[in-house]
Design a protein around this motif. Structure first.
Motif, PDB file in Angstrom:
ATOM      1  N   GLY A   1      29.819 -22.867  24.685  1.00 60.76           N
ATOM      2  CA  GLY A   1      30.633 -23.298  23.552  1.00 60.76           C
ATOM      3  C   GLY A   1      30.959 -24.778  23.586  1.00 60.76           C
ATOM      4  O   GLY A   1      31.493 -25.326  22.625  1.00 60.76           O
ATOM      5  N   GLN A   2      30.645 -25.446  24.705  1.00 57.06           N
ATOM      6  CA  GLN A   2      30.810 -26.900  24.745  1.00 57.06           C
ATOM      7  C   GLN A   2      29.796 -27.507  23.779  1.00 57.06           C
ATOM      8  O   GLN A   2      28.759 -26.904  23.489  1.00 57.06           O
ATOM      9  CB  GLN A   2      30.528 -27.449  26.139  1.00 57.06           C
ATOM     10  CG  GLN A   2      31.578 -27.192  27.163  1.00 57.06           C
ATOM     11  CD  GLN A   2      31.201 -27.891  28.456  1.00 57.06           C
ATOM     12  OE1 GLN A   2      30.110 -27.655  28.990  1.00 57.06           O
ATOM     13  NE2 GLN A   2      32.087 -28.743  28.938  1.00 57.06           N
ATOM     14  N   PHE A   3      30.090 -28.715  23.323  1.00 54.90           N
ATOM     15  CA  PHE A   3      29.134 -29.378  22.448  1.00 54.90           C
ATOM     16  C   PHE A   3      29.208 -30.881  22.643  1.00 54.90           C
ATOM     17  O   PHE A   3      30.212 -31.416  23.117  1.00 54.90           O
ATOM     18  CB  PHE A   3      29.391 -29.016  20.980  1.00 54.90           C
ATOM     19  CG  PHE A   3      30.620 -29.663  20.399  1.00 54.90           C
ATOM     20  CD1 PHE A   3      30.520 -30.854  19.691  1.00 54.90           C
ATOM     21  CD2 PHE A   3      31.864 -29.094  20.560  1.00 54.90           C
ATOM     22  CE1 PHE A   3      31.653 -31.460  19.167  1.00 54.90           C
ATOM     23  CE2 PHE A   3      33.001 -29.685  20.043  1.00 54.90           C
ATOM     24  CZ  PHE A   3      32.903 -30.879  19.336  1.00 54.90           C
ATOM     25  N   GLY A   4      28.127 -31.534  22.299  1.00 49.22           N
ATOM     26  CA  GLY A   4      28.075 -32.983  22.269  1.00 49.22           C
ATOM     27  C   GLY A   4      27.814 -33.427  20.844  1.00 49.22           C
ATOM     28  O   GLY A   4      27.126 -32.742  20.090  1.00 49.22           O
ATOM     29  N   SER A   5      28.388 -34.544  20.470  1.00 49.14           N
ATOM     30  CA  SER A   5      28.222 -35.101  19.132  1.00 49.14           C
ATOM     31  C   SER A   5      27.578 -36.472  19.264  1.00 49.14           C
ATOM     32  O   SER A   5      28.113 -37.343  19.955  1.00 49.14           O
ATOM     33  CB  SER A   5      29.584 -35.226  18.450  1.00 49.14           C
ATOM     34  OG  SER A   5      29.555 -36.153  17.394  1.00 49.14           O
ATOM     35  N   VAL A   6      26.449 -36.678  18.619  1.00 50.57           N
ATOM     36  CA  VAL A   6      25.793 -37.984  18.669  1.00 50.57           C
ATOM     37  C   VAL A   6      26.706 -39.039  18.043  1.00 50.57           C
ATOM     38  O   VAL A   6      26.812 -40.156  18.548  1.00 50.57           O
ATOM     39  CB  VAL A   6      24.406 -37.948  17.984  1.00 50.57           C
ATOM     40  CG1 VAL A   6      23.835 -39.336  17.808  1.00 50.57           C
ATOM     41  CG2 VAL A   6      23.448 -37.072  18.787  1.00 50.57           C
ATOM     42  N   LYS A   7      27.393 -38.680  16.978  1.00 50.11           N
ATOM     43  CA  LYS A   7      28.322 -39.614  16.327  1.00 50.11           C
ATOM     44  C   LYS A   7      29.419 -40.037  17.306  1.00 50.11           C
ATOM     45  O   LYS A   7      29.719 -41.227  17.444  1.00 50.11           O
ATOM     46  CB  LYS A   7      28.920 -38.938  15.097  1.00 50.11           C
ATOM     47  CG  LYS A   7      29.764 -39.830  14.237  1.00 50.11           C
ATOM     48  CD  LYS A   7      30.210 -39.046  13.011  1.00 50.11           C
ATOM     49  CE  LYS A   7      30.993 -39.873  12.041  1.00 50.11           C
ATOM     50  NZ  LYS A   7      31.393 -39.092  10.864  1.00 50.11           N
ATOM     51  N   GLN A   8      30.032 -39.083  18.008  1.00 47.09           N
ATOM     52  CA  GLN A   8      31.068 -39.407  18.981  1.00 47.09           C
ATOM     53  C   GLN A   8      30.494 -40.168  20.172  1.00 47.09           C
ATOM     54  O   GLN A   8      31.145 -41.054  20.734  1.00 47.09           O
ATOM     55  CB  GLN A   8      31.783 -38.144  19.449  1.00 47.09           C
ATOM     56  CG  GLN A   8      32.677 -37.552  18.392  1.00 47.09           C
ATOM     57  CD  GLN A   8      33.396 -36.290  18.857  1.00 47.09           C
ATOM     58  OE1 GLN A   8      33.027 -35.672  19.854  1.00 47.09           O
ATOM     59  NE2 GLN A   8      34.423 -35.903  18.121  1.00 47.09           N
ATOM     60  N   TRP A   9      29.268 -39.866  20.571  1.00 47.50           N
ATOM     61  CA  TRP A   9      28.616 -40.565  21.675  1.00 47.50           C
ATOM     62  C   TRP A   9      28.473 -42.048  21.320  1.00 47.50           C
ATOM     63  O   TRP A   9      28.763 -42.914  22.145  1.00 47.50           O
ATOM     64  CB  TRP A   9      27.251 -39.942  21.964  1.00 47.50           C
ATOM     65  CG  TRP A   9      26.570 -40.533  23.159  1.00 47.50           C
ATOM     66  CD1 TRP A   9      26.679 -40.127  24.448  1.00 47.50           C
ATOM     67  CD2 TRP A   9      25.681 -41.654  23.168  1.00 47.50           C
ATOM     68  NE1 TRP A   9      25.907 -40.925  25.266  1.00 47.50           N
ATOM     69  CE2 TRP A   9      25.286 -41.873  24.495  1.00 47.50           C
ATOM     70  CE3 TRP A   9      25.179 -42.498  22.187  1.00 47.50           C
ATOM     71  CZ2 TRP A   9      24.423 -42.889  24.874  1.00 47.50           C
ATOM     72  CZ3 TRP A   9      24.319 -43.525  22.557  1.00 47.50           C
ATOM     73  CH2 TRP A   9      23.946 -43.706  23.882  1.00 47.50           C
ATOM     74  N   HIS A  10      28.036 -42.330  20.071  1.00 47.27           N
ATOM     75  CA  HIS A  10      27.896 -43.728  19.630  1.00 47.27           C
ATOM     76  C   HIS A  10      29.245 -44.439  19.621  1.00 47.27           C
ATOM     77  O   HIS A  10      29.342 -45.596  20.031  1.00 47.27           O
ATOM     78  CB  HIS A  10      27.249 -43.804  18.248  1.00 47.27           C
ATOM     79  CG  HIS A  10      25.765 -43.656  18.277  1.00 47.27           C
ATOM     80  ND1 HIS A  10      24.939 -44.525  18.944  1.00 47.27           N
ATOM     81  CD2 HIS A  10      24.953 -42.734  17.716  1.00 47.27           C
ATOM     82  CE1 HIS A  10      23.679 -44.151  18.803  1.00 47.27           C
ATOM     83  NE2 HIS A  10      23.662 -43.049  18.067  1.00 47.27           N
ATOM     84  N   ARG A  11      30.295 -43.754  19.174  1.00 41.32           N
ATOM     85  CA  ARG A  11      31.643 -44.349  19.175  1.00 41.32           C
ATOM     86  C   ARG A  11      32.083 -44.676  20.592  1.00 41.32           C
ATOM     87  O   ARG A  11      32.642 -45.731  20.863  1.00 41.32           O
ATOM     88  CB  ARG A  11      32.653 -43.391  18.543  1.00 41.32           C
ATOM     89  CG  ARG A  11      32.594 -43.352  17.050  1.00 41.32           C
ATOM     90  CD  ARG A  11      33.736 -42.497  16.514  1.00 41.32           C
ATOM     91  NE  ARG A  11      33.537 -42.249  15.103  1.00 41.32           N
ATOM     92  CZ  ARG A  11      33.839 -41.129  14.489  1.00 41.32           C
ATOM     93  NH1 ARG A  11      34.368 -40.125  15.167  1.00 41.32           N
ATOM     94  NH2 ARG A  11      33.636 -40.975  13.206  1.00 41.32           N
ATOM     95  N   ARG A  12      31.845 -43.735  21.514  1.00 43.37           N
ATOM     96  CA  ARG A  12      32.238 -43.930  22.915  1.00 43.37           C
ATOM     97  C   ARG A  12      31.481 -45.107  23.526  1.00 43.37           C
ATOM     98  O   ARG A  12      32.064 -45.956  24.197  1.00 43.37           O
ATOM     99  CB  ARG A  12      31.976 -42.629  23.678  1.00 43.37           C
ATOM    100  CG  ARG A  12      32.661 -42.526  24.998  1.00 43.37           C
ATOM    101  CD  ARG A  12      32.582 -41.114  25.607  1.00 43.37           C
ATOM    102  NE  ARG A  12      31.236 -40.569  25.683  1.00 43.37           N
ATOM    103  CZ  ARG A  12      30.830 -39.482  25.039  1.00 43.37           C
ATOM    104  NH1 ARG A  12      31.653 -38.802  24.273  1.00 43.37           N
ATOM    105  NH2 ARG A  12      29.593 -39.046  25.154  1.00 43.37           N
ATOM    106  N   GLU A  13      30.174 -45.172  23.283  1.00 39.47           N
ATOM    107  CA  GLU A  13      29.360 -46.265  23.812  1.00 39.47           C
ATOM    108  C   GLU A  13      29.803 -47.603  23.239  1.00 39.47           C
ATOM    109  O   GLU A  13      29.868 -48.599  23.947  1.00 39.47           O
ATOM    110  CB  GLU A  13      27.874 -46.027  23.504  1.00 39.47           C
ATOM    111  CG  GLU A  13      27.261 -44.889  24.297  1.00 39.47           C
ATOM    112  CD  GLU A  13      27.258 -45.167  25.787  1.00 39.47           C
ATOM    113  OE1 GLU A  13      26.770 -46.239  26.208  1.00 39.47           O
ATOM    114  OE2 GLU A  13      27.759 -44.321  26.549  1.00 39.47           O
ATOM    115  N   SER A  14      30.105 -47.624  21.946  1.00 47.51           N
ATOM    116  CA  SER A  14      30.556 -48.837  21.284  1.00 47.51           C
ATOM    117  C   SER A  14      31.892 -49.296  21.851  1.00 47.51           C
ATOM    118  O   SER A  14      32.106 -50.483  22.107  1.00 47.51           O
ATOM    119  CB  SER A  14      30.669 -48.590  19.776  1.00 47.51           C
ATOM    120  OG  SER A  14      31.144 -49.737  19.133  1.00 47.51           O
TER     121      SER A  14
END
Length: 163
Positions: A136-149
């Motif tokens: 049920g865990q998930f990763g979000s590419v949108k959130q990943w980009h925000r975190r990296e930024s």
């Protein structure tokens, strides 16, 4: 003598129903819960799309592909053919990682960038690309980009602040 060519009529055919709340999918957790029920427990990677109207309410969904243990097809042609037929304003993409790792791979990031550009040409917004795990865990590419930024910005600020 005239040559003949086929005249096609496009039609959207409902295969079956998926249980989906009629809510606004403006948070990745909501879409992740939907995709977890749809593809989260699969033993091989599956890719899927959720089609949304302008108010981010669902107009439909589809399974785009079934792959192997480590990859699944998500061809732009299939994503946007289905999105156009569903009269979608936006799309949330997802695929599962049977391994349980919710982090997007480099290939996931590249694919998302390619599909986002293709969507822009067609006027269909790629809102996010989610990676779903069996737990049920998930990763979000949108959130990943925000975190990296944010990390990049923080690193830049610390370089400026250092004498």
């Amino acid at each position: 003598m005239d040559d003949r060519i086929p005249l096609y009529k496009l039609k959207l055919v409902r295969e079956r129903w998926a249980i989906c709340p009629c809510i606004c999918f403006d948070e990745p957790q909501l879409a992740a819960a939907f995709f977890h029920r749809l593809i989260g427990q699969a033993d091989r990677e599956h890719s899927a799309a959720l089609f949304l109207d302008v108010q981010l309410k669902p107009t439909g969904c589809t399974i785009l592909g079934i792959g192997s243990l480590v990859s699944t097809p998500m061809p732009a042609r299939e994503v946007f053919k289905a999105a156009l037929l569903a009269n979608a304003h936006g799309v949330i993409l997802a695929h599962n990682h049977p391994s349980g790792d919710p982090e997007p791979s480099l290939q996931d990031l590249r694919l998302t960038r390619t599909l986002t550009k293709a969507g822009e040409l067609l006027g269909i917004v790629v809102l996010d690309h989610l990676i779903i795990t069996p737990s049920g865990q998930f990763g979000s590419v949108k959130q990943w980009h925000r975190r990296e930024s944010a990390q990049s910005d923080a690193a830049s600020m610390s370089e400026i602040a250092s004498p």
